[in-house]
Design a protein around this motif. Structure first.
Motif, short mmCIF file in Angstrom:
data_model
loop_
_atom_site.label_atom_id
_atom_site.label_comp_id
_atom_site.label_asym_id
_atom_site.label_seq_id
_atom_site.Cartn_x
_atom_site.Cartn_y
_atom_site.Cartn_z
N GLY A 223 0.85 -1.18 0.00
CA GLY A 223 0.00 0.00 0.00
C GLY A 223 0.89 1.23 0.00
O GLY A 223 2.05 1.16 0.42
N THR B 172 -4.58 10.02 -3.72
CA THR B 172 -5.16 9.05 -2.77
C THR B 172 -6.35 8.30 -3.37
O THR B 172 -7.05 7.58 -2.64
CB THR B 172 -5.62 9.75 -1.47
OG1 THR B 172 -6.57 10.77 -1.81
CG2 THR B 172 -4.45 10.37 -0.73
N PRO C 60 -8.65 5.58 -4.88
CA PRO C 60 -8.56 4.13 -4.69
C PRO C 60 -8.15 3.39 -5.96
O PRO C 60 -7.77 2.22 -5.90
CB PRO C 60 -9.97 3.72 -4.24
CG PRO C 60 -10.86 4.88 -4.51
CD PRO C 60 -10.01 6.10 -4.62
N LEU D 157 -2.09 0.91 -4.07
CA LEU D 157 -3.27 1.44 -3.40
C LEU D 157 -2.88 2.43 -2.29
O LEU D 157 -2.16 2.05 -1.36
CB LEU D 157 -4.07 0.29 -2.78
CG LEU D 157 -5.33 0.68 -2.00
CD1 LEU D 157 -6.42 1.20 -2.95
CD2 LEU D 157 -5.86 -0.50 -1.18
N VAL E 219 -3.16 4.09 1.10
CA VAL E 219 -3.84 3.65 2.33
C VAL E 219 -3.85 4.72 3.42
O VAL E 219 -4.63 4.63 4.37
CB VAL E 219 -3.18 2.37 2.89
CG1 VAL E 219 -3.40 1.20 1.94
CG2 VAL E 219 -1.69 2.59 3.15
N LEU F 137 -8.72 9.28 5.20
CA LEU F 137 -7.73 8.20 5.40
C LEU F 137 -6.96 8.47 6.69
O LEU F 137 -6.80 9.62 7.09
CB LEU F 137 -6.74 8.17 4.22
CG LEU F 137 -7.29 7.75 2.87
CD1 LEU F 137 -6.20 7.84 1.80
CD2 LEU F 137 -7.84 6.30 2.94
N TYR G 120 -7.09 0.77 9.20
CA TYR G 120 -6.97 1.21 7.81
C TYR G 120 -8.18 0.70 7.03
O TYR G 120 -8.40 -0.50 6.93
CB TYR G 120 -5.66 0.71 7.19
CG TYR G 120 -4.45 1.45 7.73
CD1 TYR G 120 -4.06 2.66 7.18
CD2 TYR G 120 -3.73 0.96 8.82
CE1 TYR G 120 -2.96 3.36 7.68
CE2 TYR G 120 -2.64 1.65 9.33
CZ TYR G 120 -2.26 2.85 8.76
OH TYR G 120 -1.19 3.55 9.27
N ARG H 154 -8.64 0.69 3.98
CA ARG H 154 -8.22 0.01 2.75
C ARG H 154 -7.06 -0.92 3.02
O ARG H 154 -6.16 -0.58 3.76
CB ARG H 154 -7.74 1.04 1.72
CG ARG H 154 -8.76 2.06 1.32
CD ARG H 154 -8.06 3.09 0.45
NE ARG H 154 -9.00 4.13 0.01
CZ ARG H 154 -8.64 5.19 -0.67
NH1 ARG H 154 -7.37 5.36 -1.01
NH2 ARG H 154 -9.54 6.08 -1.04
#
Lengths: 389, 389, 389
Positions: free
Chosen positions: B133, B167, B169, B174, B176, B236, B384, B386
């Motif tokens: 990530g 940021t 997705p 990715l 995070v 996030l 997190y 994600r």
């Protein structure tokens, strides 16, 4: 070199053969001490509070445990018995036993603080069987200069000349370092920059008048910084009091982390900065020693004071401090016992840590031997350009 | 997953089966390293001081003890032998061995700092056998924006757009989390409030001019705060550098305790604040984690650096930190060795602590298993939103 | 006096026979608690973060390990089983068991904070089988005075009268100390000097208006200092909150080291300053206790909260703190479990340390006995002029 009966707790083998360089200490009281006088020197405070005794402390119990046998008493002798035997032997013999038992290879002595009634450094060296170097206390030089008479306009240059004279390699004992007690006088949270000559002259004008009138100690931040930079200009390592000390300081304003700005200014000059004591901010000091090539650290004063916990302090210091930047000092003052306890606790603490690292296979014994010598003596011999012989 | 020969000292059973989420790390050097280059990466300072070696430190001895066997050398191999073997195997194989040996389940990589000459994050993930990530470094986004050309009046919104893009997705790797290095750039003792748009425009006007002229990094407190709040607005988790780092910071002004004002402002928003490193202020950080629902903590960077003392640090952290608020990170940078040492010391330290608590009947083994999983992986997976797959 | 089943880990022999004086605690909740209510009292924060439980902490595991057996449950009972059994026994029986198990010889209770729903101090004493003294919270007296109606010009004298009335030796429970929560209200980094009457009147004018309008708590630094000096003028020991507490404070501004200026002012008066809690700044507090005759320290609150690590905290405290200046407190609030855990962990921690010092021949057993009594009960009995009977 640690005589029988003085063997500290725990394994000390790696330090047994190392004659420590005590790179910062003071001299010891020259005459007899009664119980009140002795207890007053067993604390950094003004003496024990009413209804308490300085013997009831980590340091007090250390004296009864580790110093009593050096006076031919059983371990844990009662305080009164201890003091009676001390009187019986007399100051000279007591000093000889404790300094001799410390097993040091050199003593660097700051004799610029409360020196009345203390043994001259040369006599301390004789008792220790070790050569003595002098640590030149910059604020004491400045105050002597003020008292000798100097005009404000010439103060800046006159201090430079006075420091040059006091640090001349022909002086006896050999000057090995300058020292600043900025932490006591103004706190370490001052602007670290070298002041301009005009600023120095103006500040000197005010202080010299006040000192003449009231005896005011050097507390002016501009003049303290001027003194500090005058010390740096000699190229000799600059020792700085940080951390734990007497009630004249604000402990949190003696945090060595506050010296980061000074470290940045000194880094390109390459003049060693020697952070003394550091406790309880030794982890922050260790970071400075890793982050800046010029910064070196010790945990003197705490080592004799805190008993067997010295082992923990040294372990905490060595988390981040490069092993090549750590030195030994006792910061012993007044009582010869502190010279012995400093060395004994340091040997026990560092020796025990190294033994433990070997026992858990974190360190090879040959490396442990090397580290013991490095921290006990070699780092000091490398960093200090001058060594008394 | 820790291969034979890499078994850390002490009991580690509770962590053996846990694939750690390393929620904050950096990539590793892509090419060969000579001794000077290697030693420069074995310290947070500018490299070893003259007359010393970075190998003579808690981290250096850890490398010789724990990393040498992964290169088929005996434990405690000499530094030169270690570096010769490293060269012989080549950077790719060395990275594969150390990253593979770390046994991580995911890596969150900040690739916004000194990324030249580092392996791309995807390749780091391949070496580790784990998904990656990205941690989006807000100050790097702002500096890229400034260099791409933006007018002061539009800066505030443009940064918002740039952070949104970075940021998204759909980005690969990715994203995070966001991250701020406010501690390095202005210190944590700034007003934590979100600045007004007019303030931002005025501050941007000054900085954009200075950056165009001199390349000045983002150090303006108003713009740093604007960046930080722009990161919080993404929802996030926001990682913040605190504690121990390189000499660009003032350590005492990186004390996470200084973030109490920010924590109060963020608490009602529910956006996780991830306090990175924290050492030597981890006890203060642990209090913040108990006092504010949004605050989470780790002791990354210290864990690989301080050797077997990691056990003590984690014990100190867990005095006040709720076990559900503690995460693992290595903060490894440059040397793949740090990825291995981070994981190995963390397993040994937390595993050893849990084993000790069970042995003294302070904790039931089933709870120890649960805590190991919680801190090693589950807290990160919960906090997190994600997770890379 | 510690009943079977509650024997703490490790050797405790030196403290076994000592009925502790708990020189600072609060009362406990008077009624039943559901899981959310119980978990909210298991943390100094606002309650567990979403997805976490307060039981997953050093304190939570301590409750399951050491409190469950006092409710006839096995050690490490599940949280739900623990709470069910608690409900089954009812608050009165639960309080009786935990307070009785603490083995205290006296309780000094601050009942000026969130006292609604708490047991009256006298009932707490009955449950503990020990006499109760009262700690008079100065800010609460000032707020009651404001609410009762006072004019700004007369505020200064009226507070003096109110404090005199509340601390009269004829009051029941017997007032034994004043207390200030300056740390919560303005931080300890305020000017410590006694304010002039004119300043007090001006500040009172502002605060009394604001309080009438909005209920503003006493946060004005001038009035807080006036309260503090009014407390000192009674001659009773002055307790001060320092260190670890709830999120209303800025932890770093509750560092007891910041009280050095106040200590200098109080030293010539001889009024005992009792630094409460201190953690994680207990090493700095210990220095203050060595440096100033009037300063005394404890590590209450941390002792029940941090589990078996209490042993380390007490060892750190005793590095510099004179043994005659260290006291016991639980700072228990709300949960009777905290009264038991405070006493149990303190006995285990100090007892274990003394045992270790004897085992390593650092301390003679007779001295260990004496130190246990000194710290557990005698220091409090000496320093507090008044003791409830």
């Amino acid at each position: 070199m640690v005589s029988a009966g003085l063997v500290p707790a725990g394994p000390v083998s790696f330090l047994d053969g190392v004659r420590l360089v005590d790179h910062h200490c003071h001299s010891v009281v020259d005459g007899p001490l009664d119980r009140a006088g002795f207890e007053a020197l067993l604390t950094e405070g003004p003496g024990p509070a009413r209804g308490t005794s300085s013997f009831d402390s980590a340091l007090g119990f250390s004296v009864r445990r580790w110093c009593a046998p050096a006076l031919d008493l059983p371990a844990h002798a009662a305080a009164d018995d201890y003091l009676a035997r001390r009187t019986e032997l007399g100051p000279e013999e007591v000093t000889r036993r404790f300094l001799g038992g410390a097993g040091v290879g050199a003593l660097f002595v700051d004799h610029g603080f409360a020196a009345d009634g203390l043994l001259p450094p040369a006599s301390l060296g004789t008792a220790a069987g070790a050569p003595v170097g002098e640590v030149v206390r910059l604020e004491a030089v400045a105050e002597a200069l003020a008292d000798a008479g100097v005009d404000a306009g010439g103060y800046g240059e006159a201090l430079r000349d006075a420091v040059a004279a006091r640090t001349a390699p022909s002086a006896d004992p050999l000057p090995v370092a300058c020292k600043s007690v900025l932490a006591y006088r103004a706190g370490l949270d001052v602007d670290p920059a070298r002041p301009e000559p005009g600023e120095v002259a103006r500040a000197a004008d005010g202080w010299l008048r006040r000192r003449a009138a009231t005896g005011e100690p050097l507390r002016d931040p501009v003049l303290l910084r001027h003194g500090l930079w005058t010390g740096l200009d000699t190229g000799l390592p600059l020792q700085m009091h940080t951390g734990f000390g007497d009630p004249d300081e604000d402990l949190h304003r003696a945090n060595p982390a506050l010296l980061v700005g000074l470290a940045r200014l000194v880094e390109p000059l390459g003049v060693p900065l020697m952070l003394l004591h550091c406790y309880p901010y030794h982890r922050e000091a260790a970071w400075l020693a890793q982050a800046f090539a010029v910064v070196h650290v010790d945990v003197g004063l705490a080592v004799p004071y805190i008993g067997a916990r010295a082992a923990t302090i040294i372990a905490e210091l060595l988390e981040l401090a490069p092993y090549g930047k750590v030195l030994y000092s006792s910061d012993a003052f007044g009582l010869p016992e502190l010279h012995l306890l400093g060395a004994l606790r340091f040997r026990s603490a560092l020796g025990g840590l190294l033994e433990h690292l070997c026992a858990t296979d974190e360190l090879a014994p040959a490396d442990a031997e090397r580290v013991a010598t490095m921290i006990g003596t070699e780092n000091a011999r490398r960093v200090y350009g001058r060594m008394p012989a």
